[in-house]
Motif scaffolding. Structure first.
Motif, PDB file in Angstrom:
ATOM      1  N   ILE A 170     -12.299  -4.654   2.508  1.00 25.88           N
ATOM      2  CA  ILE A 170     -11.859  -5.442   3.658  1.00 25.88           C
ATOM      3  C   ILE A 170     -10.707  -4.724   4.348  1.00 25.88           C
ATOM      4  O   ILE A 170     -10.166  -3.748   3.817  1.00 25.88           O
ATOM      5  CB  ILE A 170     -11.428  -6.882   3.241  1.00 25.88           C
ATOM      6  CG1 ILE A 170     -10.271  -6.850   2.246  1.00 25.88           C
ATOM      7  CG2 ILE A 170     -12.621  -7.640   2.662  1.00 25.88           C
ATOM      8  CD1 ILE A 170      -9.740  -8.233   1.841  1.00 25.88           C
ATOM      9  N   THR A 171     -10.326  -5.191   5.519  1.00 32.05           N
ATOM     10  CA  THR A 171      -9.217  -4.563   6.247  1.00 32.05           C
ATOM     11  C   THR A 171      -7.902  -4.869   5.556  1.00 32.05           C
ATOM     12  O   THR A 171      -7.788  -5.826   4.785  1.00 32.05           O
ATOM     13  CB  THR A 171      -9.143  -5.080   7.699  1.00 32.05           C
ATOM     14  OG1 THR A 171      -8.787  -6.471   7.673  1.00 32.05           O
ATOM     15  CG2 THR A 171     -10.467  -4.866   8.430  1.00 32.05           C
ATOM     16  N   SER A 172      -6.879  -4.078   5.873  1.00 25.88           N
ATOM     17  CA  SER A 172      -5.568  -4.326   5.277  1.00 25.88           C
ATOM     18  C   SER A 172      -5.010  -5.664   5.743  1.00 25.88           C
ATOM     19  O   SER A 172      -4.341  -6.365   4.977  1.00 25.88           O
ATOM     20  CB  SER A 172      -4.603  -3.183   5.599  1.00 25.88           C
ATOM     21  OG  SER A 172      -4.447  -3.044   6.989  1.00 25.88           O
ATOM     22  N   GLY A 173      -5.303  -6.051   6.983  1.00 25.98           N
ATOM     23  CA  GLY A 173      -4.863  -7.355   7.472  1.00 25.98           C
ATOM     24  C   GLY A 173      -5.502  -8.495   6.704  1.00 25.98           C
ATOM     25  O   GLY A 173      -4.841  -9.488   6.365  1.00 25.98           O
ATOM     26  N   ALA A 174      -6.795  -8.377   6.422  1.00 26.57           N
ATOM     27  CA  ALA A 174      -7.491  -9.406   5.648  1.00 26.57           C
ATOM     28  C   ALA A 174      -6.941  -9.452   4.224  1.00 26.57           C
ATOM     29  O   ALA A 174      -6.776 -10.536   3.651  1.00 26.57           O
ATOM     30  CB  ALA A 174      -8.995  -9.155   5.641  1.00 26.57           C
ATOM     31  N   ALA A 175      -6.651  -8.284   3.654  1.00 24.88           N
ATOM     32  CA  ALA A 175      -6.091  -8.240   2.299  1.00 24.88           C
ATOM     33  C   ALA A 175      -4.717  -8.905   2.267  1.00 24.88           C
ATOM     34  O   ALA A 175      -4.393  -9.620   1.301  1.00 24.88           O
ATOM     35  CB  ALA A 175      -6.004  -6.807   1.801  1.00 24.88           C
TER      36      ALA A 175
END
Length: 172
Positions: free
Chosen positions: A85-90
């Motif tokens: 997943i994206t770093s933002g989602a993480a």
């Protein structure tokens, strides 16, 4: 001439007939691996459901637990990669898990810019409560096997895991 009926065409016939004892044994082993995967997923889903966790949150906890257990704490960026997943989602996943008490962030003592993910006390307590009986069952089961047998099982499961990773890469 074979006494078995012909295989159906299409998706239902995509698996070949298992005629030799070894082929039947291989099919049984693969069926058991699949069954084990389904049961493991059900246990994880049950834990997540009881704790109000999203499946991604559950997977995140497993990644953090595994890395922390090896003495290699994980960063949010590494978690993003592990989850795909994206770093933002993480960051959103970590925020939710931290707010619920399952995880905590801890600054690296050598590099203050780096933040490690650790199990929170609450998260560890609920995991032990839920998974403790499974751990005891697993210990009892593995006690029935000697070290040589366990090494073969370890090697097989590791190789199967790699085969699944390779397939995901090929099919993606």
């Amino acid at each position: 001439m074979s006494s078995q009926p012909p295989q159906p065409a299409g998706a239902a016939g995509m698996y070949r007939r298992r005629e030799t004892p070894r082929e039947r044994l291989q099919a049984e082993v693969l069926d058991l691996v699949r069954d084990m995967g389904v049961q493991a997923q059900r246990v994880g889903d049950d834990f997540a459901g009881r704790r109000g966790l999203h499946p991604t949150d559950m997977r995140a906890l497993l990644h953090v637990m595994r890395r922390e257990g090896r003495g290699e704490p994980m960063t949010t960026g590494e978690l993003a990669t592990a989850l795909g997943i994206t770093s933002g989602a993480a960051t959103g996943v970590v925020d939710r898990l931290e707010q619920a008490g399952h995880l905590r962030r801890e600054r690296d003592t050598r590099d203050r810019r780096k933040v490690h993910l650790r199990f929170g006390e609450h998260g560890a307590a609920v995991a032990v409560e839920f998974f403790g009986p499974l751990g005891r069952r697993s210990d009892e089961l593995m006690a029935r096997y000697d070290d040589t047998e366990l090494e073969v099982v370890r090697r097989f499961l590791g190789d199967m895991t790699e085969a699944l990773r390779a397939h995901r890469g090929d099919a993606g």
